[in-house]
Design a protein around this motif. Structure first.
Motif, mmCIF file in Angstrom:
data_model
loop_
_atom_site.group_PDB
_atom_site.id
_atom_site.type_symbol
_atom_site.label_atom_id
_atom_site.label_comp_id
_atom_site.label_asym_id
_atom_site.label_seq_id
_atom_site.Cartn_x
_atom_site.Cartn_y
_atom_site.Cartn_z
ATOM 1 N N ARG A 23 0.810 -1.213 0.000
ATOM 2 C CA ARG A 23 0.000 0.000 0.000
ATOM 3 C C ARG A 23 0.845 1.265 0.000
ATOM 4 O O ARG A 23 0.400 2.299 -0.423
ATOM 5 N N SER A 26 3.844 3.311 -4.794
ATOM 6 C CA SER A 26 3.082 3.808 -5.924
ATOM 7 C C SER A 26 3.141 2.773 -7.029
ATOM 8 O O SER A 26 3.958 1.855 -6.998
ATOM 9 N N SER A 27 2.264 2.919 -8.029
ATOM 10 C CA SER A 27 2.129 1.832 -8.986
ATOM 11 C C SER A 27 3.383 1.666 -9.849
ATOM 12 O O SER A 27 3.781 0.549 -10.147
ATOM 13 N N TRP A 28 4.060 2.804 -10.194
ATOM 14 C CA TRP A 28 5.246 2.606 -11.046
ATOM 15 C C TRP A 28 6.356 1.910 -10.270
ATOM 16 O O TRP A 28 7.122 1.127 -10.830
ATOM 17 N N THR A 30 5.866 -0.353 -7.966
ATOM 18 C CA THR A 30 5.488 -1.765 -7.958
ATOM 19 C C THR A 30 5.852 -2.423 -9.278
ATOM 20 O O THR A 30 6.382 -3.531 -9.313
ATOM 21 N N TRP A 31 5.569 -1.705 -10.386
ATOM 22 C CA TRP A 31 5.873 -2.279 -11.689
ATOM 23 C C TRP A 31 7.371 -2.495 -11.880
ATOM 24 O O TRP A 31 7.805 -3.508 -12.417
#
Lengths: 301, 311
Positions: A23, A26-28, A30-31
């Motif tokens: 949580r 951020s999504s980038w 995680t990617w």
């Protein structure tokens, strides 16, 4: 018994919270993390690709310089050759059967003695219980190499040398398994045991009707570990088994590597690939339970 | 039934007393428990106590498996102190174990930390991939890597060449063989070592990490001060099992040896003395030394860890 659904509280909470660290990412980020892990994973798989693809190569193709990962042409001749090839008068299929027999019997024995042992050490009363448990635990400190020569002599006296029984008998009890199961049974509410006792159930009935059913997570962890240790065992079989008809797969592979030259490496890879089938099946069935199981068994302290 | 009859008639004949005492003593215990303990004791006597005792006994004798063993006192241990083969094997074992454990556990910890940020499904899939090598029999890994490490036409040298780097002798070099084996062993056990760590990291309470974050701790500080102390027991478990595992590893050293004695570990040396040279007494002495090394390494590590996590 509703108990089977109320069991794994601490572990279950851990699994529910799996994403907690995520949580804050951020999504980038995680990617990026996934990308790095996937590249690393491909690195882990790369040697596997060589193993599997080399098994489909011809004897000229395998020694090609520079080597190519993909076979050219694809052929099954290495598989045909190893399935008919004989090592010391025995085929690979014979070693296959031996390995499976030894592994299935050992896993069954270890699961029985460990679950019963975990129950006995955690819940039953008998003289010397604590002493015996810590003794069993301390045996893991002694290297197998120290026991190897004397064990060989004992197997000789018991007439078990060169038999499959000689591979199974020394593995019937597992210190690790007993330890794992005892920790787990301590997590099962005592009230359950007491209630069954008051209802007039005997110790063994409580074990077979209640305890074993609750131990599923730890059973799958122990089953994988024991399967792996037995199926992959090399040193003890090397010492005990002399006759090629009683070879297990690792010994048969070793026998093959001694007779095959470099241009026959596709045969060695083909027999290796065939050897991997049973562990792969077990792995894909149980892998999902492994992390969960370990979270529940309390190894991690 | 018989018990209650006796109790009511009030006059216990004296000769029956021991039997009654024994029965009341026994009734405190579980028959199943005692039966299990009996089977367990027989098994461990036969498969552990007798062999271990024999190994100690044998280390004070000379035996070639055929003639009767001859008592030689502590001569085997004196020989061991002067034996360059023993010290060489010990040195190889220690270098291999220490480097393997440091590299594998650091990588496994990184892997587990990275995985803990992902959704469970992704965790399972990626962990399955990293965990794949460990299911292979050691013999298969050895044959595979022997092939990959070939100086001419091996896959790894082909990659090095395509990157413009010089090709390496790997297993054919006394300097590189041990580290080539170490790299393979790390590859085998990496995923497996991270499972226990991942399970522990997943159980670090969310609230603690959030509290630390609110107090302004950055990711590294959160790891040092929150996650790390809480996973100490898992880490200790992993280090201790790795010590036991690496010290006893056998297949790679027998089946993909480097030149000379450059990769001869204590486990291989013991095996050779026992089953190739048939010097069983001396082999037993070396194996007892190996036991002492393993025991001290484990106790040392546990002691060190205990201090650090009590702190």
């Amino acid at each position: 018994m509703s108990a089977s659904t109320s069991l794994p509280e601490p572990g279950r909470a851990a699994i529910r919270n799996h994403t907690k660290h995520g949580r804050r990412f951020s999504s980038w980020q995680t990617w990026l993390l996934v990308a790095i892990l996937v590249i690393g994973g491909l690195g882990m798989l790369y040697p596997f690709a060589w193993l599997i693809l080399s098994a489909f190569k011809t004897s000229n193709d395998i020694v090609r310089i520079p080597p190519r990962l993909l076979p050219e042409p694809w052929t099954l001749e290495a598989f045909q050759a190893v399935l008919t090839h004989q090592i010391g008068g025995a085929r690979l299929t014979r070693a296959y059967v031996n390995s499976i027999v030894v592994t299935v019997l050992t896993v069954a024995a270890v699961l029985f003695t460990s679950t019963l042992g975990g129950y006995a050490f955690a819940r039953l009363k008998f003289p010397g219980r604590e002493f015996l448990f810590y003794f069993v635990l301390s045996t893991t400190m002694v290297p197998f190499l120290t026991l190897l020569i004397p064990l060989y002599v004992i197997m000789d006296r018991l007439q078990l040398l060169n038999t499959l029984a000689g591979l199974i008998v020394p593995a019937i009890f597992s210190s690790f398994g007993i330890f794992l199961c005892r920790q787990f049974v301590y997590g099962i509410p005592v009230e359950l045991y007491d209630a069954a006792k008051i209802d007039g159930a005997g110790d063994f009935t409580i074990y077979s009707h209640i305890i074993v059913g609750l131990m599923k997570p730890v059973i799958s962890v122990l089953a994988i570990f024991t399967f792996r240790a037995t199926f992959n065992a090399y040193l003890w079989p090397l010492v005990v088994i002399a006759d090629a008809r009683n070879y297990t797969l690792p010994l048969a592979l070793r026998g093959m590597s001694n007779t095959f030259g470099a241009h026959e490496y596709s045969k060695l890879m083909a027999s290796s690939a065939l050897t991997l089938i049973p562990p792969l099946i077990v792995f894909f069935i149980f892998q999902r339970n492994l992390v969960r199981g370990i979270a529940l068994t309390g190894i991690k302290g | 039934m018989a018990d209650t009859a006796h109790a009511t008639d009030g006059c216990v004949t004296l000769y029956r007393l021991p039997a009654r005492l024994a029965r009341s003593w026994l009734s405190r215990y579980s028959w199943l428990g005692m039966g299990y303990a009996f089977a367990l004791t027989v098994f461990y006597l036969l498969m552990f106590v007798v062999p271990f005792g024999t190994a100690i006994w044998l280390s004070f004798h000379n035996w070639d498996y055929i003639q009767t063993p001859v008592f030689v006192g502590a001569r085997n241990f004196a020989k061991l102190v002067d034996d360059p083969g023993f010290w060489g094997a010990l040195w190889v074992t220690v270098r291999f174990s220490v480097v393997e454990i440091i590299v594998a556990i650091s990588l496994a910890l990184l892997l587990a930390l990275a995985l803990s940020h992902l959704r469970p499904v992704l965790q399972y899939i990626l962990l399955a991939v990293y965990n794949l090598p460990v299911i292979m029999p050691g013999v298969v890994s050895v044959f595979l890597w022997r092939w990959l490490y070939r100086p001419n036409g091996g896959a790894i040298n082909t990659i090095l060449e395509s990157l413009g780097l010089p090709s390496q002798p790997f297993l054919h070099s006394g300097d590189q063989a041990l580290w080539s084996i170490t790299a393979m062993v790390v590859w085998i056990f990496l995923g497996n070592s991270s499972i226990v760590l991942l399970a522990a990291i997943n159980e670090v309470p969310d609230s603690l990490l959030e509290a630390a974050q609110l107090d302004g701790a950055n990711a590294w500080q959160r790891f040092r001060s929150v996650t790390m102390p809480l996973i100490q027991p898992a880490l200790a478990y992993q280090v201790v099992t790795s010590i036991i595992g690496t010290m006893q590893l056998f297949e790679p050293f027998q089946l993909m040896p480097g030149p000379g004695h450059s990769t001869r570990t204590l486990s291989l040396y013991t095996y050779q003395l026992g089953f190739e040279v048939l010097n069983l007494g001396y082999g037993a002495a070396v194996s007892i030394a190996m036991f002492i090394v393993l025991l001290s390494a484990t106790l040392f590590e546990l002691q060190r860890r205990r201090k650090s996590w009590e702190y």
